[in-house]
Design a protein around this motif. Structure first.
Motif, PDB file in Angstrom:
ATOM      1  N   LEU A   1      18.509  27.139 -19.746  1.00 54.06           N
ATOM      2  CA  LEU A   1      18.299  26.897 -18.324  1.00 54.06           C
ATOM      3  C   LEU A   1      18.919  27.960 -17.438  1.00 54.06           C
TER       4      LEU A   1
ATOM      5  N   PHE B   1      17.820  29.991  -8.726  1.00 49.06           N
ATOM      6  CA  PHE B   1      17.628  28.836  -7.853  1.00 49.06           C
ATOM      7  C   PHE B   1      18.855  28.628  -6.970  1.00 49.06           C
ATOM      8  N   ALA B   2      20.049  28.682  -7.598  1.00 50.95           N
ATOM      9  CA  ALA B   2      21.281  28.487  -6.833  1.00 50.95           C
ATOM     10  C   ALA B   2      21.421  29.564  -5.761  1.00 50.95           C
TER      11      ALA B   2
ATOM     12  N   MET C   1      24.734  24.351 -24.865  1.00 49.00           N
ATOM     13  CA  MET C   1      23.473  23.679 -25.192  1.00 49.00           C
ATOM     14  C   MET C   1      22.477  23.835 -24.051  1.00 49.00           C
ATOM     15  N   ASN C   2      22.983  24.055 -22.834  1.00 51.78           N
ATOM     16  CA  ASN C   2      22.068  24.218 -21.717  1.00 51.78           C
ATOM     17  C   ASN C   2      21.658  25.667 -21.496  1.00 51.78           C
TER      18      ASN C   2
ATOM     19  N   VAL D   1      16.792  22.438 -25.192  1.00 50.01           N
ATOM     20  CA  VAL D   1      17.535  21.421 -24.461  1.00 50.01           C
ATOM     21  C   VAL D   1      16.526  20.439 -23.879  1.00 50.01           C
ATOM     22  N   THR D   2      16.846  19.142 -23.968  1.00 51.29           N
ATOM     23  CA  THR D   2      15.967  18.134 -23.396  1.00 51.29           C
ATOM     24  C   THR D   2      16.688  17.473 -22.230  1.00 51.29           C
ATOM     25  N   PHE D   3      16.045  17.471 -21.074  1.00 50.37           N
ATOM     26  CA  PHE D   3      16.673  16.931 -19.854  1.00 50.37           C
ATOM     27  C   PHE D   3      17.138  15.495 -20.058  1.00 50.37           C
ATOM     28  N   GLY D   4      18.284  15.197 -19.495  1.00 46.80           N
ATOM     29  CA  GLY D   4      18.768  13.825 -19.461  1.00 46.80           C
ATOM     30  C   GLY D   4      19.114  13.251 -20.815  1.00 46.80           C
ATOM     31  N   SER D   5      19.350  14.111 -21.823  1.00 47.70           N
ATOM     32  CA  SER D   5      19.705  13.657 -23.167  1.00 47.70           C
ATOM     33  C   SER D   5      18.727  12.653 -23.748  1.00 47.70           C
TER      34      SER D   5
ATOM     35  N   ILE E   1      18.402  28.403 -13.428  1.00 45.76           N
ATOM     36  CA  ILE E   1      19.326  27.825 -12.459  1.00 45.76           C
ATOM     37  C   ILE E   1      19.961  28.894 -11.582  1.00 45.76           C
TER      38      ILE E   1
END
Lengths: 115, 493, 140
Positions: free
Chosen positions: B5, B12-13, B1-2, B58-62, B9
């Motif tokens: 991103l 960035f990592a 689901m992520n 995907v929506t951050f923080g559910s 990510i």
């Protein structure tokens, strides 16, 4: 209150534009700082003024009396970003001053290499 | 689901990882390369996923949809993301031999990866304020890259570049505040729905124009392109290639997104304005590209022309035009990066940027000459190379929208583009040989290989257009029907 | 720049710790009351700047041998990993978890993953601010 805020924001923008149009690099940086302050005030005003309770559903706080938390979150983000950019800009201006020996933006024109 | 991103990510990592040991040269080089390869891999995987399973959300923080920050990967954004990741990969490869150890040991690779984070984030986000945040991420990284090295010209030009962008960012914040006060939401799908419900009154058209100013400054459309030629002549070539290929396209993407998703209620005004602006942008780009003698600046003015051409497809706002825009923008990102790489090799051999002082490179560097010729033909749109299909669709879209005069102008501008890039070929490769300082042949080949691969990629993109077309068609369909995007975001989760 | 001021030096040695503790307090207060990692981090860097003004750069480097770039990178890594926890658990990125624990001395305490994220922010803010101040104030 909105009228007053409009004047404050207008004045901030006016001062910012005046400073940005000046020749000294330091004044320009202060101008960009004022510009972002004006923008933050604008977000606050546009989010709606008047409701003063903190945006937490506690006793005695109803949906209508609590402040809109979103503009505050936006402003916090925008402040952090403008803090970072201004700091970077200051360091750059300082280094440029060391390297170019001037803080006058007039003397930073590009030379034309083309005939 | 992520999954949307991943392309954000991963770089960035790796950027964080590289920040721990800036002085370890091999660690920096290999780490940056692995990061870029993984990002490309993740983008390809995501492209397949979007193609088979539809739009990924995907929506951050559910949080439920209009309240949380949404990241949306539809076909449009993932194609942009994939192209950017590929170009960054090649730019890192090309940097090994050109950028210099001093820069490499001073956060050059973390800067590139962070810029990729910002670019991919801006393409993926589904929240207008989050778009601002990712703009700032990529701008901060671009500020770092543009001053890195500390030459005089870099300081001088970066100050102007930063000032223009700080002012435009403040303008962006102001516009978002206005938009929020009118529609009361920041989620792009939600904004689109609310705008269509209230039928786009005048105030929203005014906000549309303000957004056009903000994004136009980033994309360098007429009359806001003034900062681009001088600012881009400062940084070293791999950085210039990244800026030229990616940064203006972020602005173009933002215009593409907002003017097909939100502001479709008053097309007679907004899109006609876009049409005039795109034609004017091409005019000034052509004048600039023909007027200068600096090889870097000739390609830089070609960025301006390409932005105009892509905008033209958005302005015509029909299926064919949008399809052409999508096809052309991917082509342009790839070919611009390749051309900057090629110009970088020419500058490396001759040691200068002035075209008048070059000549006769064909005798000793035929491999470079032929490669340049292919890239130049591809840029101008000579079939079967990749520029042709995009431009043909754009012009067809223009005729469908009954914009005959401007469509013909787009065709004519191709000739001017061809003239401007062939000028480099004629002056630098033909004519009498000029004295050059002897160079290291192995360095030459190490620069030539990534460039040749990138040019080969554009050839494959052009010849294999049939294979790419289903993806492009899906992207154009998403652009043409905002409801697909809105349903995917609001219905999903 | 070196100020040979006895009162300033003596006071700084005490005030530094007061500001430091206050910054920790502000940081911990963050979730329900005003405060948080950003403000806490700024306060902490103010305390270090106070040291820099009173003593010189070299003394402070010896007192606090911190590589601020590594500090920033660790902060970023911590923040990113915290945000990724929920992704590994199969939920949306940045999803927030909390629970109640009984800790010695403190009793029943509410612990959040947001706290870890804020720790990352705290480190980044201290690191970035100090890098900026050092790069301007570094050369006389």
């Amino acid at each position: 209150m909105e009228i007053l805020m409009a004047f404050v924001i207008g004045f901030l923008f006016f001062a910012a534009i005046y400073l940005i149009l000046s020749k000294s690099l330091l004044r320009i940086i202060i101008g960009t700082g004022l510009l972002s302050h004006g923008a933050h005030m604008l977000i606050l005003t546009m989010g709606g003024l008047g409701s003063d309770a903190p945006p937490v559903l506690a006793d005695g706080v109803s949906n209508s009396s609590m402040a809109d938390p979103l503009p505050q979150a936006l402003i916090l983000t925008a402040i952090v970003i403008s803090f970072g950019v201004t700091a970077f800009f200051l360091v750059l201006a300082y280094r440029a001053y060391q390297e170019l020996k001037t803080d006058n933006i007039d003397e930073m024109r590009g030379e034309e290499h083309d005939e | 689901m992520n999954s949307p991103l991943l392309p954000i990510i991963i770089p960035f990592a790796f950027a964080i990882l590289l920040m721990f040991a800036p002085k370890q040269l091999m660690f920096q080089r290999i780490g940056a390369m692995i990061g870029a390869i993984l990002t490309v891999g993740a983008s390809v995987w995501l492209l397949q996923k979007v193609a088979t399973d539809g739009i990924q959300v995907v929506t951050f923080g559910s949080w439920p949809v209009p309240y949380g920050i949404t990241m949306v990967s539809d076909m449009v954004s993932i194609l942009f993301v994939l192209t950017s990741s590929i170009i960054t990969l090649f730019a890192i490869w090309y940097s090994y031999r050109t950028i210099g150890v001093g820069r490499e040991q001073f956060f050059y690779y973390p800067g590139i990866l962070l810029m990729l984070v910002g670019v991919n984030g801006a393409f993926t986000t589904g929240d207008i304020f989050n778009l601002f945040v990712f703009f700032e991420v990529l701008l901060m990284a671009s500020y770092l890259l543009s001053v890195l090295g500390g030459e005089k010209i870099q300081f001088r030009e970066s100050i102007k570049y930063i000032l223009v962008n700080v002012v435009s960012s403040a303008f962006f914040v102001i516009t978002v505040a206005m938009l929020y006060s009118v529609v009361g939401t920041l989620n792009m799908a939600d904004i689109a729905q609310k705008v269509s419900e209230v039928n786009q009154p005048g105030i929203l058209t005014a906000i549309a124009i303000m957004l056009l100013v903000v994004f136009g400054l980033k994309a360098a459309i007429f009359p806001l392109f003034f900062w681009l030629p001088s600012s881009y002549s400062g940084p070293p070539l791999p950085v210039l290639a990244l800026f030229g290929a990616l940064l203006t396209k972020v602005g173009v993407y933002a215009i593409m997104r907002t003017f097909t998703l939100f502001f479709v209620g008053d097309i007679a005004f907004t899109h006609t304005l876009l049409l005039y602006l795109s034609v004017a942008t091409i005019v000034v780009g052509c004048i600039g590209a023909l007027a200068v003698w600096d090889v870097k600046k000739i390609i830089i003015y070609n960025i301006v022309i390409a932005v105009g051409v892509i905008l033209y497809g958005i302005a015509t706002y029909n299926d064919t035009g949008l399809l052409g825009s999508m096809f052309y923008v991917v082509h342009d990102m790839l070919i611009k990066a390749a051309l900057f790489f090629l110009v970088g090799i020419i500058i490396y051999i001759t040691g200068q940027t002035n075209l008048k002082k070059m000549g006769g490179l064909m005798k000793h560097y035929p491999s470079l000459g032929w490669l340049y010729l292919i890239a130049a033909f591809s840029l101008a749109g000579i079939p079967p190379l990749s520029g042709f299909i995009g431009k043909m669709l754009l012009v067809k879209g223009g005729f469908e929208a009954e914009q005959t005069a401007s469509s013909i102008w787009i065709l004519l501008s191709s000739l001017i583009v061809l003239l401007s890039v062939i000028r480099i070929f004629v002056y630098a490769f033909w004519g009498k040989e000029k004295e050059t300082t002897p160079i290291n042949r192995s360095v030459y080949w190490q620069l030539w290989i990534p460039t040749a691969l990138l040019v080969a990629l554009t050839i494959v993109y052009g010849v294999g257009a049939d294979a790419v077309m289903p993806y492009m068609a899906k992207a154009a369909e998403t652009l043409a029907n905002p409801q697909i995007y809105i349903d995917a975001v609001k219905g999903g989760q | 720049m070196k100020l040979n001021n006895v009162i300033m030096r003596t006071m700084t040695q005490m005030v530094f710790f007061i500001i430091f503790l206050f910054s920790i307090h502000i940081f911990l207060a963050g979730h329900f009351a005003p405060g948080g990692g950003f403000v806490g981090g700024l306060l902490m860097s103010c305390a270090i700047v106070l040291l820099l003004i009173t003593f010189d750069l070299k003394t402070v480097q010896n007192l606090l041998p911190i590589n601020y770039m590594v500090l920033t990178a660790s902060g970023l890594a911590l923040a990113l990993l915290t945000a990724c926890i929920s992704a590994f658990a199969g939920e949306a990125f940045f999803t927030h978890y909390f629970d109640y624990f009984t800790l010695p001395l403190l009793g029943k305490t509410e612990l959040h993953t947001a706290m870890l994220f804020d720790t990352g922010v705290y480190l980044v803010v201290v690191g970035v601010t100090m890098i900026i101040i050092q790069s301007i104030g570094g050369d006389e």
